[in-house]
Scaffold this motif. Structure first.
Motif, PDB file in Angstrom:
ATOM      1  N   SER A   1       0.816  -1.214   0.000  1.00 27.57           N
ATOM      2  CA  SER A   1       0.000   0.000   0.000  1.00 27.57           C
ATOM      3  C   SER A   1       0.850   1.264   0.000  1.00 27.57           C
ATOM      4  CB  SER A   1      -0.937   0.015   1.219  1.00 27.57           C
ATOM      5  OG  SER A   1      -0.196   0.124   2.427  1.00 27.57           O
TER       6      SER A   1
ATOM      7  N   GLN B   1      -3.922  -6.177   3.234  1.00 28.43           N
ATOM      8  CA  GLN B   1      -4.666  -7.230   2.572  1.00 28.43           C
ATOM      9  C   GLN B   1      -3.721  -8.136   1.796  1.00 28.43           C
ATOM     10  OE1 GLN B   1      -8.661  -6.512   1.122  1.00 28.43           O
ATOM     11  NE2 GLN B   1      -8.172  -4.346   0.896  1.00 28.43           N
TER      12      GLN B   1
ATOM     13  N   ASP C   1      -2.970  -7.972  -2.891  1.00 29.72           N
ATOM     14  CA  ASP C   1      -3.279  -6.665  -3.478  1.00 29.72           C
ATOM     15  C   ASP C   1      -1.994  -5.863  -3.653  1.00 29.72           C
ATOM     16  OD1 ASP C   1      -2.738  -6.112  -0.773  1.00 29.72           O
ATOM     17  OD2 ASP C   1      -4.026  -4.341  -0.800  1.00 29.72           O
TER      18      ASP C   1
ATOM     19  N   ALA D   1      -7.332   0.551  -3.814  1.00 28.08           N
ATOM     20  CA  ALA D   1      -7.831  -0.718  -4.347  1.00 28.08           C
ATOM     21  C   ALA D   1      -8.759  -0.512  -5.534  1.00 28.08           C
ATOM     22  CB  ALA D   1      -8.561  -1.485  -3.247  1.00 28.08           C
TER      23      ALA D   1
ATOM     24  N   SER E   1      -7.633  -2.189  -8.952  1.00 22.41           N
ATOM     25  CA  SER E   1      -8.509  -3.257  -9.440  1.00 22.41           C
ATOM     26  C   SER E   1      -9.077  -2.939 -10.811  1.00 22.41           C
ATOM     27  CB  SER E   1      -9.639  -3.495  -8.439  1.00 22.41           C
ATOM     28  OG  SER E   1      -9.122  -3.913  -7.187  1.00 22.41           O
TER      29      SER E   1
ATOM     30  N   ARG F   1     -10.969 -11.592  -5.944  1.00 24.80           N
ATOM     31  CA  ARG F   1     -10.035 -10.921  -5.032  1.00 24.80           C
ATOM     32  C   ARG F   1     -10.147  -9.412  -5.147  1.00 24.80           C
ATOM     33  NH1 ARG F   1      -6.243 -14.770  -7.160  1.00 24.80           N
ATOM     34  NH2 ARG F   1      -6.041 -16.536  -5.742  1.00 24.80           N
ATOM     35  N   TYR F   2     -10.268  -8.915  -6.367  1.00 28.85           N
ATOM     36  CA  TYR F   2     -10.410  -7.466  -6.544  1.00 28.85           C
ATOM     37  C   TYR F   2     -11.646  -6.956  -5.813  1.00 28.85           C
ATOM     38  CZ  TYR F   2      -7.009  -8.025 -10.372  1.00 28.85           C
ATOM     39  OH  TYR F   2      -5.893  -8.313 -11.118  1.00 28.85           O
TER      40      TYR F   2
ATOM     41  N   HIS G   1     -10.773  -6.811  -2.141  1.00 30.33           N
ATOM     42  CA  HIS G   1      -9.878  -5.692  -1.822  1.00 30.33           C
ATOM     43  C   HIS G   1     -10.667  -4.392  -1.677  1.00 30.33           C
ATOM     44  CE1 HIS G   1      -6.518  -8.025  -4.120  1.00 30.33           C
ATOM     45  NE2 HIS G   1      -6.727  -8.505  -2.911  1.00 30.33           N
TER      46      HIS G   1
END
Length: 853
Positions: free
Chosen positions: A482, A582, A585, A590, A594, A635-636, A639
């Motif tokens: 991040s 997370q 990611d 996100a 994504s 998963r996206y 996130h």
């Protein structure tokens, strides 16, 4: 009902059995009423006294000197415990050497570890105790130390007669000869499987006649005992009920009725003086150990929590001074990992490179050549893969798609003694899927059913580095990725210099954000800025620091300075509410990351058929890759969802500015809901590529899409998330609220209400799902809310919240009434027949939910 019926039957059988036994007992007593009772007495066995040493260890004995002196006489092993290690603490580590196939266990994996201690008994015997570290006193000379001892009795796991005493010329006892066969060719839990492992393998009774010690090797600091153990197993039963089955039926056990395991127990002497502990800091991600501490002058007990790490020390005071002056020095004892000779030859160099990659991190701590990978030497009888003196990457012939990096450490100090990394063969399959799905849009090398050796080798190297990081004491740093701005993930120069995440200990696999036009070729994780800082924190040697307290103060100043750079922050892998922390990611946003990821998935999907094809093969490979692609899409969604009701958790200490916990800004949470409305709740029909689906599935994807939407809606409206939204909106009207969340969802999920347009089946499904979940909120029950306590290493605190006693049902009722009114207004204008049916059904559902009959 089935369970209850079975219980009644069992009770009946038990009562019947007891009554029947009692009745037989009464009959027998009556029949023998006039008989004369004869009591047979057996003379007590006389305890065998120790014999002269030469009578027990005669000239036929083959002797090995080491931590424990081992004598082999014929086919029997006798163990001589030197008096010098009586009372010393010894780590025992038991591993599988050979395992039966089909049980998910593999040779080289750890079964058990404990600290033990030999002590003298009362009558020519030696006791073996298991030592558990729960509470300790800081000064053995103080009265409180006795109170601690009174509360920490260690269990006796062995009692062995002394067969002979070894004495020196002056007559002083220097050793005790014991027969330890009852410890190692028997089923003593410390050196065998615990009850849970036995249940999982359906193992039952130990078979003494089919078990034996096969080999013993002794070295200066450790003794290795190889044993063969055979057990009966639970016979398989015909399962006529839906009750869950516990345990695995091993194929060899089904064939033979028994199962045989080969185990190796390492007994390694712990340092006489434990390494100085380095106090745990929640701002840096290290595994930790802990125990309670009682001090004579304290007014309460304390918990000592300390980091797990290797002991790195200079070779001499002169070297320590050189390091203090900024010169890199070699440690007295470097960290060496050996590579299992069972590893396929072509992958060995990549695994070694992954180990050696950590050298740059240790240089940040002032060390050179502190860590290295080595190939296992051939034909060296002094070395064993199970020997606890050696750290080994063990290669398993297993279908499991995984690898793991444990360590064995001294529980008194956190000093890592050794590690056996587990590497499953099918990790390569997982790596292929990850890399293809995440990077094939930009890397032509990823567009293949089978990767070339160089690409697969580099993937193996990355996993090797990650797992070695764990064995150095490092936890997952899920917050590292991040720290990279999303747009920098598309910057070729930035990526070449910094990579896409600041730590290889994150689960930031590959750069899925980079677009084909960006020219980014650095797609792998690498040893990053955080990794170098974490190793510096854990492995810096402070020559001029004499106490743990002084060391803590010095490290605290280093950490406060490091925290000025968010690339050096640690994000716990256990946070249930921080969206920065997370798995899988990358990037600092996100939603944007994504969106780029989905663009690449849309490029990849039409090519899956070509990239997985092989003449004469079924479409199973296509099925696997399509599953990986939809898994990436899910998963996206996960996130993004974590931003809603999110709380940033940035560990702080009293001497740092700012709050530890802050609410995710409303604008970010609204962006998250907008993303979900756009990318998921508006049907992602691009996933329904019929050229793919028609080859792998008889269905057309309607239910698959609904399942994705259902999972995300359930997560969005989960009780713990609702509680966080209620709490944060109570603190400030500037924070996102439950009412705003539902309003925003309404706008997206029921966008057709504005125009009374026709609603297709996909949208009808999501609208029904959503209304049903809103109705459930009228009677929401209770939920469990988890929190990560400040300043601790692991774990959660939990609390139960009765959602019925919050504003949640009130908000749900108000929103349902408003939605019902809008649906009624829209229904009069709808021309499409199925849409009208659907809207009328929703109105009926809401009516029933609001006023159940």
């Amino acid at each position: 009902m089935i369970k209850k019926t079975v219980s009644v039957i069992m009770v009946f059988l038990f009562v019947f059995s007891v009554q029947d036994t009692f009745a037989q007992s009464r009959k027998k007593k009556k029949a023998d009423k006039n008989a004369t009772t004869k009591v047979e007495t057996k003379a007590p066995e006389t305890k065998k006294e120790p014999k002269p040493y030469s009578k027990v260890i005669d000239t036929t004995a083959v002797t090995q000197n080491g931590l424990i002196i081992v004598h082999k006489i014929d086919n029997k092993y006798l163990f001589e415990i030197p008096d010098s290690i009586i009372g010393s603490e010894i780590m025992t580590i038991t591993r599988y050497s050979k395992t039966p196939a089909g049980g998910g266990i593999f040779g080289g994996e750890e079964i058990n570890r404990q600290v033990v201690r030999w002590e003298k008994g009362l009558n020519n015997n030696i006791l073996l105790r298991s030592v558990t570290y729960v509470i300790m006193s800081t000064d053995e000379s103080k009265p409180l130390a006795q109170a601690v001892k009174n509360s920490t009795s260690d269990p006796i796991i062995g009692n062995y007669d002394v067969l002979a005493y070894k004495k020196d010329a002056s007559g002083k006892i220097t050793g005790y000869v014991l027969d330890l066969s009852t410890a190692f060719d028997a089923d003593v839990q410390t050196f065998s499987l615990d009850p849970i492992k036995k249940q999982l393998l359906n193992i039952q009774t130990f078979q003494k006649d089919k078990s034996f010690i096969s080999k013993v090797s002794s070295f200066p600091l450790n003794t290795e005992i190889r044993s063969v153990k055979t057990f009966t197993t639970t016979p398989p039963k015909i399962n006529t009920t839906p009750t869950p089955k516990i345990g695995v039926d091993l194929p060899s056990a089904l064939d033979a009725g028994v199962v045989t395991l080969e185990l190796n127990t390492s007994m390694i002497l712990l340092p006489k003086v434990p390494m100085r502990k380095r106090e745990f800091d929640a701002r840096v991600g290290y595994f930790a150990n802990q125990y309670g501490v009682f001090e004579e002058e304290s007014q309460k007990s304390d918990t000592k929590v300390f980091a797990v790490r290797w002991r790195l020390e200079p070779k001499s005071p002169e070297d320590a001074q050189k390091q203090k002056n900024g010169e890199l020095i070699e440690p007295l004892k470097p960290i060496v990992y050996y590579i299992d000779p069972a590893t396929p030859d072509k992958w060995k160099k990549y695994i070694k490179e992954g180990i050696d990659d950590w050298q740059v991190a240790f240089e940040a701590a002032g060390w050179k050549n502190a860590i290295r990978g080595e190939y296992w030497p051939e034909n060296d009888p002094t070395m064993s893969l199970e020997d606890a003196r050696f750290s080994v990457l063990r290669y398993f012939a297993a279908e499991i798609q995984n690898a793991y990096g444990p360590n064995v450490h001294d529980p008194r100090s956190g000093e890592i003694l050794e590690s056996h990394i587990g590497w499953y063969h099918n990790i390569m399959s997982l790596l292929r899927n990850w890399y293809l799905i995440q990077t094939a849009a930009v890397d032509p090398a990823a567009r293949a059913k089978k990767f070339d050796d160089k690409l697969m080798g580099e993937l193996i190297r990355f996993v090797s580095s990650h797992e070695v990081g764990h064995t150095l004491g490092l936890r997952h740093n899920m917050g590292a990725s991040s720290a990279t701005p999303v747009e920098k993930l598309r910057d070729k120069e930035y990526q070449a210099k910094n990579g896409h995440t600041s730590s290889i200990m994150d689960y930031a696999r590959f750069n899925y954000v980079a677009q084909p036009e960006d020219g980014v070729t650095d797609l792998f994780p690498r040893i990053g800025d955080y990794d170098k800082w974490a190793i510096k924190w854990g492995y810096s040697y402070f020559e001029d620091v004499n106490t743990e307290k002084e060391e803590k103060a010095k490290l605290n100043e280093m950490t406060k300075e490091a925290y000025k750079n968010n690339r050096l922050w640690f994000g716990t892998e256990t946070s249930p509410y921080d969206p920065r922390y997370q798995t899988e990611d990358i990037g600092d946003n996100a939603m944007r990351a994504s969106e780029y990821g989905i663009k690449n998935l849309k490029r990849i999907l039409p090519n899956l058929l070509e990239w997985s094809s092989e003449k004469g093969e079924s479409y199973s490979e296509l099925d696997e890759l399509y599953g990986a692609l939809t898994g990436q899409f899910r998963r996206y969604m996960g996130h993004v969802t974590k931003n809603v009701g999110g709380i940033y958790d940035s560990p702080k200490t009293y001497d740092m500015t700012g709050n530890q916990f802050t609410v995710v800004p409303k604008s970010i949470q609204k962006d998250a809901v907008l993303f979900l409305n756009t990318q998921l709740f508006t049907t992602p029909k691009w996933l329904l590529d019929q050229n793919v689906l028609s080859k792998i599935n008889p269905e057309n994807g309607v239910e698959a899409i609904k399942a994705m939407q259902d999972a995300t809606l359930s997560s969005l409206m989960a009780g713990d998330r609702m509680v966080r939204l209620l709490e944060s909106s109570a603190a400030s009207k500037e924070n996102y609220s439950v009412d705003e969340l539902i309003t925003d969802l309404n706008k997206g999920i029921f966008s057709e209400l504005k125009t009374s347009a026709a609603v297709d089946m996909y949208r009808r499904n999501i609208q029904k799902l959503y209304v049903d979940k809103l109705i459930e909120l009228l009677k929401p029950g209770s939920t469990t809310v988890r929190s990560v306590p400040v300043g601790v290493s692991y774990g959660f605190t939990t609390r139960k919240v009765n959602l019925a006693q919050t504003d949640l049902p009130s908000i749900a009722r108000g929103q349902l009434i408003s939605l019902r009114n809008n649906l009624k207004v829209s229904s009069a204008k709808i021309a499409d027949r199925m849409t009208k049916y659907h809207v009328l059904d929703l109105v009926a559902r809401i009516n029933e939910g609001l006023d159940p009959k």
